[in-house]
Design an enzyme around this catalytic site. Structure first.
Site, PDB file in Angstrom:
ATOM      1  CG  ASP A 133      -2.152   0.847   1.050  1.00  0.00           C
ATOM      2  OD1 ASP A 133      -3.252   0.273   0.928  1.00  0.00           O
ATOM      3  OD2 ASP A 133      -2.036   2.092   1.002  1.00  0.00           O
ATOM      4  CE1 TYR A 170     -12.499   5.040  -9.383  1.00  0.00           C
ATOM      5  CE2 TYR A 170     -14.560   4.469 -10.469  1.00  0.00           C
ATOM      6  CZ  TYR A 170     -13.620   4.235  -9.483  1.00  0.00           C
ATOM      7  OH  TYR A 170     -13.794   3.199  -8.604  1.00  0.00           O
ATOM      8  CE  LYS A 228     -11.331   1.687 -10.652  1.00  0.00           C
ATOM      9  NZ  LYS A 228     -10.403   0.752  -9.947  1.00  0.00           N
ATOM     10  CB  ILE A 285     -18.123  -0.520  -1.089  1.00  0.00           C
ATOM     11  CG1 ILE A 285     -18.115  -1.376  -2.375  1.00  0.00           C
ATOM     12  CG2 ILE A 285     -17.839  -1.368   0.128  1.00  0.00           C
ATOM     13  CD1 ILE A 285     -19.211  -2.415  -2.453  1.00  0.00           C
ATOM     14  CB  THR A 297     -15.940   3.868   2.116  1.00  0.00           C
ATOM     15  OG1 THR A 297     -16.514   4.944   1.347  1.00  0.00           O
ATOM     16  CG2 THR A 297     -15.796   2.635   1.245  1.00  0.00           C
TER      17      THR A 297
END
Length: 265
Positions: free
Chosen positions: A50, A170, A174, A203, A205
């Protein structure tokens, strides 16, 4: 008349990755961390890679304290040299590389295409698209060198199949990840290396929490999902992990949505 019933063996989920080494980019949080934990629970030796070196080290230390095999490495996926070093670290630390999850990514600026910041566009492409290519570029030879076959899962998005106004970089990245996945899958299937992609929807977050956005905007986002809620990182991780197992041995070059039917309406 007697009837013979066939039985299907149930996999031992606690040992299904025993003897395997897995590298997870963006493994310090969110979907990446949920995947790291699931792989470790299955017996894999896991490398948490990471940009957040402190977060990666914390995750690896927690897993080690729980009795799992884990190590951390700082990673900048926009640098081919950094990716190469992370893959080499995985091999040097655990002896080989068998599995990889290319999850690292960023959201980027929000603006109409004709007004989109050029530097912001290049930063998103460098991370979300080039980063996946750099990762596979070094992971695939390492997996092949291990001589046991293996699997890679690339994390795309629902935006790999639909658009989102204001997110040209983005969406382009993707969509590109899906193309990278299919191409690599076709090239390496004969070498017993499977490459697949998942497309997470929205999701839960901190970024999407009610206290981080207007209640009306959050409620509208939830309402766009026929299931009536947002997803959880663990739900995406379960699909990623399945695609890494031999139970998915005939799954090559596929792209699986995990979106609560968001793209179905």
């Amino acid at each position: 008349m007697s009837t013979t019933m066939s039985t299907t063996s149930v996999p031992d989920y606690a040992t299904e990755f025993a003897g395997k080494t897995a590298l997870v980019t963006g493994g310090a949080s969110g979907i990446g961390l949920a995947t790291v934990r699931r792989l470790a629970a299955g017996g894999a030796s896991v490398v948490v890679a990471d940009h957040n070196a402190e977060g990666a080290a914390k995750a690896a230390a927690e897993l080690t304290a729980e009795g799992h095999k884990a190590a951390a490495v700082a990673l900048d996926v926009t640098s081919a040299e950094s990716v190469e070093a992370a893959v080499r670290f995985a091999v040097d630390t655990f002896g080989a590389l068998h599995l990889a999850v290319n999850n690292a990514g960023i959201r980027g600026p929000i603006a109409a295409t004709g007004e989109y910041d050029i530097e912001g566009y290049e930063r998103v492409i460098a991370t979300n698209l080039n980063g996946v290519f750099y990762s596979m570029r070094h992971e695939l030879p390492a997996i092949e060198a291990a001589g046991e076959g293996g699997a890679i899962v690339n994390v795309s998005s629902v935006m790999g199949t639909v658009s989102s106004r204001g997110s040209i970089a983005y969406v382009a990245a993707k969509h590109g990840v899906v193309g990278l996945t299919k191409t690599a899958a076709a090239e390496y299937a004969s070498k017993n290396i499977r490459v697949n992609a998942v497309g997470p929807g929205f999701i839960e977050t901190p970024l999407l929490a009610v206290d981080a956005m207007e209640r009306a905007a959050h409620d509208a986002l939830v309402a766009a999902h026929p299931v009536g809620r947002l997803g959880r990182s663990e739900e995406v991780a379960e699909l990623i992990v399945f695609l890494l197992t031999e139970r998915a041995s005939f799954v090559h070059g596929s792209y699986h949505l995990v979106d609560g039917a968001y793209t179905a309406v």
